[in-house]
Enzyme design. Structure first.
Site, short mmCIF file in Angstrom:
data_model
loop_
_atom_site.label_atom_id
_atom_site.label_comp_id
_atom_site.label_asym_id
_atom_site.label_seq_id
_atom_site.Cartn_x
_atom_site.Cartn_y
_atom_site.Cartn_z
N LYS A 114 0.85 -1.18 0.00
CA LYS A 114 0.00 0.00 0.00
C LYS A 114 0.89 1.24 0.00
O LYS A 114 1.77 1.39 0.85
CB LYS A 114 -0.91 0.01 1.23
CG LYS A 114 -2.00 -1.05 1.19
CD LYS A 114 -3.03 -0.74 0.11
CE LYS A 114 -4.18 -1.73 0.15
NZ LYS A 114 -5.21 -1.42 -0.87
N LYS A 136 -13.25 -7.29 -9.63
CA LYS A 136 -13.98 -7.67 -8.43
C LYS A 136 -15.34 -8.21 -8.87
O LYS A 136 -16.22 -7.44 -9.29
CB LYS A 136 -14.17 -6.46 -7.52
CG LYS A 136 -12.88 -5.93 -6.89
CD LYS A 136 -13.19 -4.71 -6.03
CE LYS A 136 -12.03 -4.37 -5.09
NZ LYS A 136 -10.87 -3.85 -5.79
#
Length: 346
Positions: free
Chosen positions: A150, A254
């Protein structure tokens, strides 16, 4: 065919900050279809900003359950505006059909569905450079060959230090990715990509804001070894628009947000026809949807290590996990259908 649904909530192992506030649980609807012999399960777990609201999802699933005796293709089309609801209903039907054919779901999704093991990446959160390096080292020791860092919370220079520390810690044989969650300006992205190239970063996920397809296309046109992967942009734009704009080297798919594993697979194959790679991930779903995403990844040719090691985000679930991560991979359930058990009281 009989159909029913029930609501559920599962707790997150730690609070998750979102644009709409802190989230401590995931709420959704389980779907069950049966002919008395075969049973199929689906999951609709909406995520604000990606799908319809929880209230709209519940209403759409309830309506669909009432109408499942009607034409299934038309019903799925009617759910297009409610992707999470469509995901739940279509997954239950797909699980049911796979069980009728006595085959694992991934083997009926497409002719090239042949994988029985799916590689996955580890995700390393934001922390100081040496802490980030230790976390990446730990993931590699567990068997992960790909780590995603991240980035974007700190300044670019610090993120570059973090990536360098990780590369030094894990060596050249481990794939490194970064996820900026749309935090950078074009200038910051240019700086990061130049530095990341020296460290062999595979791609940066969502370097620019989600709606900036032009900026992402320009970032790709700079050339260089670091790819542009789009995630949040697929909530702001259709897959067709992203591909037409030439804005991505990689699509992060997704299934919940796209309306089902069938739609996600169609998107992946369309991307791959244009030489755009794909990664499958979840929206921090419960076990039924996570397992569906594993089957999707197994059905795709050439899919990259995927973001499916997400069970650890939950402290409770709706049933046992048939897809634990072992050595950086997930073994795909090889029984009929999804392979989930114990998600319904029966």
């Amino acid at each position: 065919m009989d159909a029913e649904s029930r609501e559920f909530a599962v707790s997150l192992s730690q609070p998750l900050a979102t644009a709409r506030g802190e989230m401590t649980e995931r709420e959704g609807v389980l779907v069950r279809v049966s002919d008395g012999e075969h049973v199929g399960y689906g999951e609709a777990t909406p995520l604000p900003g990606w799908t319809e609201s929880l209230a709209d999802c519940r209403a759409a699933v309830a309506d669909a359950v009432e109408r499942l005796q009607a034409d299934e293709a038309a019903l799925r089309d009617d759910l297009a505006a409610n992707p999470a609801a469509r995901h739940g209903v279509s997954l239950a039907l797909a699980d049911f059909r796979a069980k009728q054919h006595d085959r694992p779901l991934y083997k009926i999704l497409g002719r090239r569905a042949t994988k029985d093991v799916v590689p996955v990446n580890a995700t390393v959160g934001d922390s100081a450079p040496q802490d980030t390096a230790r976390a990446a080292e730990s993931a590699v020791a567990e068997g992960f060959a790909c780590v995603k860092l991240k980035v974007g919370v700190r300044d670019v220079e610090t993120d570059v230090e973090r990536v360098r520390a990780v590369r030094e810690a894990v060596g050249d044989g481990v794939t490194i990715r970064a996820d900026a969650n749309g935090a950078w300006s074009a200038e910051q992205a240019d700086t990061a990509f130049d530095a990341f190239a020296e460290e062999g970063v595979e791609f940066v996920e969502q370097p620019l804001p989600a709606d900036d397809l032009t900026g992402h296309e320009a970032l790709r046109q700079r050339g260089g070894p670091v790819g542009v992967a789009l995630d949040e942009s697929l909530a702001a734009h259709s897959v067709e628009s992203v591909l037409a704009a030439g804005a991505a080297d990689v699509l992060v798919l997704k299934p919940m947000a796209l309306g089902g594993v069938d739609r996600a697979r169609k998107a992946a194959l369309a991307a791959q026809e244009q030489h755009v790679a794909t990664v499958v991930t979840t929206t921090i779903d419960a076990v039924v949807a996570r397992t569906g995403a594993v089957h999707l990844a197994a059905s795709l040719p050439g899919v990259l290590p995927s973001g499916l090691a997400t069970a650890e985000w939950l402290s409770t679930d709706v049933g046992p996990d048939p897809c634990p991560v072992e050595g950086g991979t997930i073994a795909v359930p090889d029984g009929p259908g999804l392979g989930v058990r114990g998600v319904w009281d029966e």
